[in-house]
Structure formats: structure tokens, C-alpha cells
Design a protein around this motif. Structure first.
Motif, mmCIF file in Angstrom:
data_model
loop_
_atom_site.group_PDB
_atom_site.id
_atom_site.type_symbol
_atom_site.label_atom_id
_atom_site.label_comp_id
_atom_site.label_asym_id
_atom_site.label_seq_id
_atom_site.Cartn_x
_atom_site.Cartn_y
_atom_site.Cartn_z
ATOM 1 N N TYR A 105 0.960 -1.208 -0.065
ATOM 2 C CA TYR A 105 0.274 -0.203 0.022
ATOM 3 C C TYR A 105 0.744 1.368 0.054
ATOM 4 N N PHE A 106 1.955 1.317 0.709
ATOM 5 C CA PHE A 106 3.024 2.327 0.837
ATOM 6 C C PHE A 106 3.322 2.498 -0.630
ATOM 7 N N MET A 107 3.993 1.466 -1.337
ATOM 8 C CA MET A 107 4.522 1.650 -2.581
ATOM 9 C C MET A 107 3.329 2.333 -3.714
ATOM 10 N N ARG A 108 2.058 1.910 -3.361
ATOM 11 C CA ARG A 108 1.114 2.316 -4.293
ATOM 12 C C ARG A 108 1.223 4.072 -4.112
ATOM 13 N N ILE A 109 1.211 4.728 -2.944
ATOM 14 C CA ILE A 109 1.213 5.996 -2.798
ATOM 15 C C ILE A 109 2.426 6.457 -3.288
ATOM 16 N N GLU A 110 3.683 5.971 -3.044
ATOM 17 C CA GLU A 110 4.652 6.366 -3.587
ATOM 18 C C GLU A 110 4.805 6.318 -5.107
ATOM 19 N N LEU A 126 -2.591 13.674 -2.121
ATOM 20 C CA LEU A 126 -3.756 14.828 -1.466
ATOM 21 C C LEU A 126 -4.216 15.812 -2.486
ATOM 22 N N ASN A 127 -3.452 16.113 -3.439
ATOM 23 C CA ASN A 127 -3.492 16.960 -4.186
ATOM 24 C C ASN A 127 -4.813 16.565 -5.239
ATOM 25 N N THR A 128 -4.691 15.246 -5.458
ATOM 26 C CA THR A 128 -5.916 14.536 -6.512
ATOM 27 C C THR A 128 -6.897 14.267 -5.718
ATOM 28 N N GLY A 129 -6.856 14.190 -4.479
ATOM 29 C CA GLY A 129 -8.065 13.675 -3.656
ATOM 30 C C GLY A 129 -8.045 12.445 -3.234
ATOM 31 N N TRP A 130 -7.137 11.711 -3.903
ATOM 32 C CA TRP A 130 -7.113 9.908 -3.623
ATOM 33 C C TRP A 130 -7.213 9.519 -2.531
ATOM 34 N N LEU A 131 -6.006 10.319 -1.164
ATOM 35 C CA LEU A 131 -6.112 9.804 -0.010
ATOM 36 C C LEU A 131 -7.711 10.059 0.476
ATOM 37 N N PHE A 132 -8.023 11.154 0.445
ATOM 38 C CA PHE A 132 -9.137 11.763 1.110
ATOM 39 C C PHE A 132 -10.392 10.578 0.749
ATOM 40 N N ASN A 133 -10.400 10.131 -0.442
ATOM 41 C CA ASN A 133 -11.467 9.137 -0.931
ATOM 42 C C ASN A 133 -10.979 7.780 -0.359
ATOM 43 N N GLU A 134 -10.139 7.356 -0.027
ATOM 44 C CA GLU A 134 -9.556 6.223 0.316
ATOM 45 C C GLU A 134 -10.224 6.008 1.641
ATOM 46 N N MET A 135 -10.171 7.429 2.301
ATOM 47 C CA MET A 135 -10.775 7.489 3.774
ATOM 48 C C MET A 135 -12.215 7.442 3.868
ATOM 49 N N SER A 136 -12.775 8.328 2.895
ATOM 50 C CA SER A 136 -14.305 8.124 2.712
ATOM 51 C C SER A 136 -14.846 6.714 2.580
ATOM 52 N N LYS A 137 -14.070 6.075 1.710
ATOM 53 C CA LYS A 137 -14.477 4.879 1.230
ATOM 54 C C LYS A 137 -14.476 3.829 2.497
ATOM 55 N N ALA A 138 -13.420 3.879 3.360
ATOM 56 C CA ALA A 138 -13.122 3.203 4.304
ATOM 57 C C ALA A 138 -14.294 3.347 5.543
ATOM 58 N N PHE A 139 -14.369 4.613 5.660
ATOM 59 C CA PHE A 139 -15.376 5.054 6.584
ATOM 60 C C PHE A 139 -16.819 4.708 6.558
ATOM 61 N N ASN A 140 -17.095 4.619 5.131
ATOM 62 C CA ASN A 140 -18.560 4.280 4.853
ATOM 63 C C ASN A 140 -18.766 2.923 4.859
ATOM 64 N N LYS A 141 -17.579 2.051 4.630
ATOM 65 C CA LYS A 141 -17.619 0.559 4.666
ATOM 66 C C LYS A 141 -17.894 0.478 6.259
ATOM 67 N N ARG A 142 -17.208 1.031 6.899
ATOM 68 C CA ARG A 142 -17.384 0.596 8.481
ATOM 69 C C ARG A 142 -18.613 1.118 8.841
ATOM 70 N N ARG A 143 -19.271 2.179 8.337
ATOM 71 C CA ARG A 143 -20.675 2.292 8.780
ATOM 72 C C ARG A 143 -21.574 1.399 8.367
ATOM 73 N N LEU A 169 -10.151 22.095 -0.834
ATOM 74 C CA LEU A 169 -10.110 20.656 -0.825
ATOM 75 C C LEU A 169 -10.560 20.097 -2.023
ATOM 76 N N PRO A 170 -10.023 19.085 -2.729
ATOM 77 C CA PRO A 170 -10.201 18.339 -3.897
ATOM 78 C C PRO A 170 -11.142 17.220 -3.567
#
Lengths: 557, 135
Positions: A422-427, A436-453, A553-554
Motif C-alpha cells: 500500500y505504501f508503494m502504491r502511494i509512492e 492529497l492534491n488529487t483527492g485520492w487519499l481523502f477518497n480512500e478515507m471516505s470509502k473506508a469510513f462508509n464501509k465501516r458504517r 479541498l479536492p
């Protein structure tokens, strides 16, 4: 090998025998989605070489801990994250915690301080929030009141502020220490200073662009460590805890933390420093979440991966640089407002994970935190939770007692592989700033949170008091209330300061800061002078916003 | 209701705990509503936008402990713009149960504390809007 063949054969027979016995569920998976087998045997640790892959505590690859004696030598620091009302009230709470056995302080700041906004500033509703979520620290006067009569020469302080305000708040604190007669070599503590917290965890008002946050974070690392202005200070801890609270799993947590650390390291190398000038002072702040063994394996894997990262990419000469040091906070997001006393039990298990995982310092959450800020009673119990582990369980007598467990070792290896991937994917997508600029990290977070919910609401993830063992007609917990006059008090403190300080001097220094920001030089030297001269937090942060602009924020929620 | 229910969500003040309200936003759109998430917005701007966009529901989230102050401010602004009865007003976030009654007295229609199931919010909105249409 022959031995393993025998085990394999015996296992086949055991499986046949087992077929007659039903299991509770069709599948068992860890929090990070790793399949959990019914049983672990030496076959699951095949290929793990003890000396090469695990080794001894205090020695590479540091899986078993960063120091040879671990808690036999020195117990972890009991560091409670705390702050409310006014600096004076927080000072009282800190003294109480000290009396109760706390061994390190940690400042929770309010949302204004976190966002770099003064209480008298024209930001709508700012005054509503003074002192509500933490301690307000708008000037050196507030900092002095917070620090009064505390043994700061003996106890380290964690300043939980992020890059936008890290230079201002840290330099206020340094100025107070200096006034107390401490030499810079004696400044001991940590600034959180994490860029991801402000961009994917908690989104403060008027945040700066990721690249500007990275610049400010690196300015503090450079000033304290590379420039030698506070050589024993930890100028950053990569706060994976905050991202984890946003819903991601253990694999994503460590991977994002490592990727974030790499971004800071590379920026400092670009500035012309050598790796050994700063890397030994980088630290982490991790979460202790629900999945007991996975969390323990996570700490072990994180230490090994840090070692690998240092060895393969940066090759520092200082042996300390290879030691992955971390603070742990138990998972606030696992607490429930329902049956809050159950939170004491949750927190105790999570604290035990941190200890079995080899943490250097620990915050245990209070049982009422899903409702309000902790009361005195609840925070005392949270401190006792750690003291009980230290005094009554005996677990601190052995270093890394779970090593050699077929399950823990195989899980450590599995996590290590998944985190690295996963680290290499970000790299590969250009590092955290780009992600962050592309919003990818934020979307990963949102996806994870919605799955948890969805998992929680469907009952796939059990939560006592919420989707199982629910109690009707509970008596609500009496809430702790912060000082309703805090805004008034802080406004007056600032007004007095503005009336008494040398305003001409502050104004000249603010112009200097503007020029430093335009040239993108290190802000710390002038910010330190500014805070000493009585400049307010909002004035300093205001310059950053004025020169660099704020971030749009993107994210796609 | 034949048309899509429209919901405007925002965070008042400086408190950056966004995750909860973004989750609610997602859950409401999954339930077939049209949600607009504003992020930080001043109260006056939100009320104006709600009127302009003709939404059915205004929802906001407070984790900072300033839930009473923000609720009073929002209700006052709605009253001043003569729009108090045009919207269903919801609050979510972290605040003590002891404050629920006061929040309702201030004029918040739906009060949702920590760990509310998002389905409860969906049901609440449907039920209340149905009642309104029936009147």
C-alpha cells in the motif's frame, strides 16, 4: 523440513477429525480484512528466520522492540491528552493528573488554536468554541499560564498542534522554557506537526495547501534538529492515529504514516540536509484499535518496515535513526455513548495491545469521551488503567512476550507485506502531497469510513450497547462542562496583551515574516521572535494565509 | 413524496470533525435523497442558500461542545429571514443527552447524538416530511 512434513500430515488428519464440529461463522476476518484461520502452527511461520527476520530487542530489524531492556529498564510514559476551558483550568487538570501518576503532559488545544484563529478575529462563531475542545493558546501569556508551576524540567510535553500553528505554539513554549532558565538542550517534548491530520483526518477552517503545510512542518524539524535549536525535541510525530480515526484499517494506517514520513525526509534532503541531521528525531503516534492481535502485530511490523526503509533508502549512520519510536492512543472511535462504562473495558484491552506491542508512551481514553470532554473521575480511571497494567499484571516484566506465537509472527509478516504494498502504491502516484492534491487519499478515507458504517449498521461488526446487548432506558452520564466564560477571559487576555506589548516591534516582525514567507525561508527564527514579542497566534497564521492562500479541498465525498 | 427530498448539510464554526456529517451525507444520498454538503459555511449564507435552493432539510453537525450556541444562532437567523417553518432542522454530533430537550426547545426538529444509525435519520426525515405534506 522433515519436521514440517510431519506436522502437515498430522494437520490433515486433524482437519478430517474437525469436520464433525461446526463453527460459529462461515468466515473469520481481521479488521484489515485478513482471513483468520482456525489454527496457526509452525507451518505458518515457515521461512521466517529468527535472527534475520525477528532478532533481539534493541537490534535490527527491531521487531521485538527498539530498546534491549524495554519496560524492564523504563516503563512507558503515561501521557494523557488533556485541555479545556482556560490555560489556568488546564493547568489545574494537569496538576491533578501529575498527582495521580501521569509521567508526561499532552496539550489538547481548542479548534481556534488548531486553526490559527484568535477569539477576537472576524471569523463567524469563533468565540462559541473557545476552550470547548481543548485549551486555548493564543499568545505567550496563555502558554505561561498553562505551564505555571509544572515540573517542565523533568516532564516532557506533547504539543498537539499541526503545521499551520506548530511554529507559533512550539516557539511560545520554547520561550517559556527559556525564561525559566532551561537551556535548549533541556527542551524535551514533541510537536505533533502532521500534515495528513489536517488534510484527511480533521479539516480545520482555512487550512493551507498540502505543499505549504509540508514546508511548515519541515521548517520546525529543520529548526529544532538540523539547526540544533532544540536537539532533544521531537519536532514531529506522524499521527497515524488521526487518520485511523477516519475509518481506515491497520494496513492503511501504517502505510500512510510511512509515506508521510518519506515526504518530510525527502523535502529536508532537498533542502540540502543530510539524513543524519534530523532523521533520529522523527516519531510516530499510532492507534490501538479493536482487533487485539492485529494491532500488536501492526506495531511489530511497523518497526520492521521503518528499519527496512532506513536501510534500503537512506542509510543513516546514527543507529537511533533505525528505531521506530511511537506513542499510542486508544481508539476514540471505538467508544460508545451507550453504556459508557463499557468504554473502560475497551480502553483497557487496547492499552494492553499497546504495551504488548512495545509503545514508548500511552494515552488511554476516558469512558465519557463519546459524550463530552473527560471529567476528573473518568480521566483518573483512565490513568489507573495504565497503572494497573504496570503494577498488577506482570506483563511489563518480559520484553515482547508474544514473539514466537505462530499466529502473531505470521500476522506480523502478512501485515508487513500488505503495508509495504500500500505504501508503494502511494509512492508510485507521486507521494502523499500528490495523493492529497488529487483527492485520492481523502477518497480512500471516505470509502473506508462508509464501509465501516455499513458493517456496523448491518451488525457485521458487533458493538456492545449499539447493535448488540442494547439497554433500554439508560441513565445518561452526567456531562463535564467547560468554562462558559472562556471566550470572554481569552479575549481580555489578548486585549491586555495588545495594549501592553510593543506594537511597532510586532508590526515590523510581521513584515519580516511576510518577506520570509514570500521567499519560502524557514519561518521559525522570526516566529520565535514574534511570539516572544507578544504576537498572537492569529496574527502569525494570518500571514501564511495572506501570502500563500488557503486550500480548496479536492475531495469527492 | 414524488420528487426527490433535498437536504443541505454543513459544519458551523471552526470545528473540523467532518467525518460524521460526510457519512450522513453519503447515507442520505444512498437512501435516494439529494444532498448538498457545504463544509464550513456561515449561518447567514447557509440559510440564504437553503431558501434559494428550496431544500427540505437543513442539517448541521457539532462536535466542539458549542451545540447550544450554534443551534440558537441558526434558529434566530431562520426566523429573521422569515423561513423558520420552511425547513426541517437537524443537528448531529457529540453532545450530552441532557441537552436534547433544550435543543428541541430552541427549535431543532431532529436531534441525533453519537452512534445514531443513519437509517434513523432517513426514517425521521421521511416521516416528518410526510406529516407536513399531509397537513
Amino acid at each position: 523440513m522433515e519436521e514440517n512434513d510431519k506436522i502437515r500430515q498430522a494437520e490433515e488428519e486433524w482437519k478430517k477429525d474437525k469436520e464433525r464440529w461446526a463453527e460459529r461463522r462461515d468466515e473469520f476476518v481481521s479488521d484489515a480484512g485478513i482471513e483468520v484461520k482456525d489454527l496457526y502452527t509452525p507451518l505458518d511461520t515457515e521461512g521466517i528466520d529468527y535472527l534475520e527476520d525477528i532478532g533481539f530487542p534493541g537490534q535490527p530489524p527491531f521487531v521485538r522492540g527498539v530498546y534491549p531492556t524495554m519496560y524492564r529498564g523504563r516503563l512507558w510514559t503515561i501521557r494523557m491528552f488533556s485541555g479545556h476551558g482556560t490555560p489556568e483550568e488546564t493547568n489545574q487538570r494537569w496538576k491533578m493528573l501529575y498527582e495521580e501518576g501521569e509521567t508526561g503532559f499532552s496539550a489538547a488545544v481548542d479548534s481556534l488554536t488548531f486553526s490559527g484563529v484568535d477569539p477576537d478575529q472576524e471569523v463567524e462563531g469563533a468565540a462559541h468554541e473557545v476552550g470547548k475542545e481543548g485549551v486555548p493558546l493564543f499568545s505567550i501569556r496563555g502558554m505561561k499560564a498553562l505551564a505555571e508551576d509544572l515540573p517542565l524540567d523533568k516532564m516532557s510535553v506533547a504539543l498537539v498542534v499541526e503545521p499551520m500553528t506548530s511554529a507559533a505554539i512550539t516557539s511560545m513554549y520554547f520561550n517559556v522554557l527559556k525564561e525559566r532558565g532551561l537551556r535548549k538542550e533541556q527542551f524535551s517534548g514533541t510537536t505533533q506537526n502532521d500534515i495528513l491530520t489536517m488534510t484527511i483526518g480533521y479539516i480545520p477552517w482555512g487550512s493551507l495547501r498540502p505543499a505549504d503545510l509540508l514546508k511548515l512542518a519541515c521548517d520546525l524539524i529543520e529548526y529544532c534538529t538540523a539547526m540544533g535549536e532544540a536537539p532533544r525535541w521531537n519536532p514531529i510525530n506522524f499521527t497515524t492515529y488521526n487518520y485511523r480515526e477516519g475509518g481506515i484499517d491497520a494496513v492503511q494506517e501504517i502505510a500512510m504514516g510511512l509515506a508521510n514520513a518519506v515526504a518530510h525526509i525527502d523535502e529536508l534532503l532537498r533542502r540540502g540536509w543530510k539524513i543524519d541531521d534530523f532523521v533520529h528525531r522523527l516519531a510516530f503516534h499510532l492507534s490501538a484499535h479493536r482487533d487485539f492481535f492485529e494491532e500488536i502485530a501492526k506495531y511489530r511490523a511497523a518497526r520492521k518496515l521503518w528499519y527496512r526503509l532506513m536501510k534500503e533508502r537512506y542509510q543513516p549512520e546514527n543507529p537511533d535513526a533505525y528505531r521506530f519510536r511511537f506513542h499510542v492512543q486508544t481508539a476514540g472511535s471505538s467508544l460508545t455513548a451507550q453504556q459508557p462504562m463499557v468504554n473502560i473495558i475497551r480502553t483497557a484491552y487496547q492499552a494492553l495491545e499497546a504495551v504488548l506491542g512495545g509503545t514508548q508512551s500511552l494515552h488511554t481514553n476516558s469512558y465519557d469521551e463519546a459524550i463530552c470532554l473527560p471529567s476528573e473521575e473518568s480521566v483518573r480511571l483512565a490513568v489507573r488503567t495504565q497503572e494497573l497494567i504496570q503494577e498488577e499484571t506482570g506483563v511489563a516484566s518480559v520484553v515482547d512476550p508474544l514473539a514466537g506465537s505462530y499466529y502473531v509472527e505470521s500476522l506480523t509478516r502478512e501485515l508487513e507485506e500488505r503495508i509495504w504494498e500500500y505504501f508503494m502504491r502511494i509512492e508510485e502516484m507521486g507521494g502523499v502531497v500528490e495523493a492529497l492534491n488529487t483527492g485520492w487519499l481523502f477518497n480512500e478515507m471516505s470509502k473506508a469510513f462508509n464501509k465501516r458504517r455499513r458493517d456496523q449498521e448491518s451488525g457485521r461488526e458487533s458493538i456492545i450497547g449499539v447493535n448488540c446487548y442494547v439497554m433500554e432506558g439508560e441513565d445518561p452520564t452526567p456531562p463535564f462542562r467547560t468554562n462558559p466564560r472562556a471566550a470572554e477571559i481569552e479575549k481580555k487576555r489578548l486585549a491586555d496583551l495588545r495594549a501592553e506589548r510593543d506594537n511597532a516591534k510586532v508590526s515590523v516582525l510581521l513584515d519580516q515574516l511576510r518577506s520570509v514567507c514570500e521567499k519560502r525561508e524557514n519561518v521559525l527564527p522570526v516566529v520565535r521572535e514574534l511570539t516572544a514579542a507578544g504576537a498572537s497566534l492569529g496574527e502569525i497564521t494570518g500571514v501564511y494565509r495572506e501570502i500563500w492562500g488557503i486550500w480548496q479541498l479536492p475531495f469527492v465525498a | 413524496m414524488d420528487r426527490k427530498i433535498r437536504v443541505l448539510l454543513f459544519k458551523p464554526g471552526l470545528d473540523g470533525h467532518w467525518r460524521g456529517i460526510m457519512t450522513v451525507s453519503k447515507a442520505l444520498s444512498e437512501a435516494g435523497m439529494e444532498t448538498i454538503f457545504f463544509g464550513f459555511k456561515n449561518v447567514k449564507g447557509v440559510v440564504e442558500a437553503a431558501i434559494q435552493e428550496d431544500v427540505d432539510v437543513i442539517g448541521f453537525s457539532v462536535h466542539s461542545g458549542a451545540h447550544l450556541e450554534w443551534s440558537r444562532e441558526i434558529v434566530t437567523e431562520l426566523e429573521q429571514q422569515g423561513a423558520r417553518d420552511d425547513f426541517l432542522l437537524l443537528i448531529g454530533g457529540v453532545f450530552p443527552e441532557q441537552d436534547h430537550a433544550e435543543l428541541r426547545e430552541i427549535g431543532i426538529d431532529g436531534v441525533f447524538g453519537p452512534a445514531t444509525a443513519t437509517q434513523d435519520i432517513v426514517d425521521f426525515i421521511m416521516e416528518r416530511l410526510r406529516q407536513r405534506e399531509a397537513v
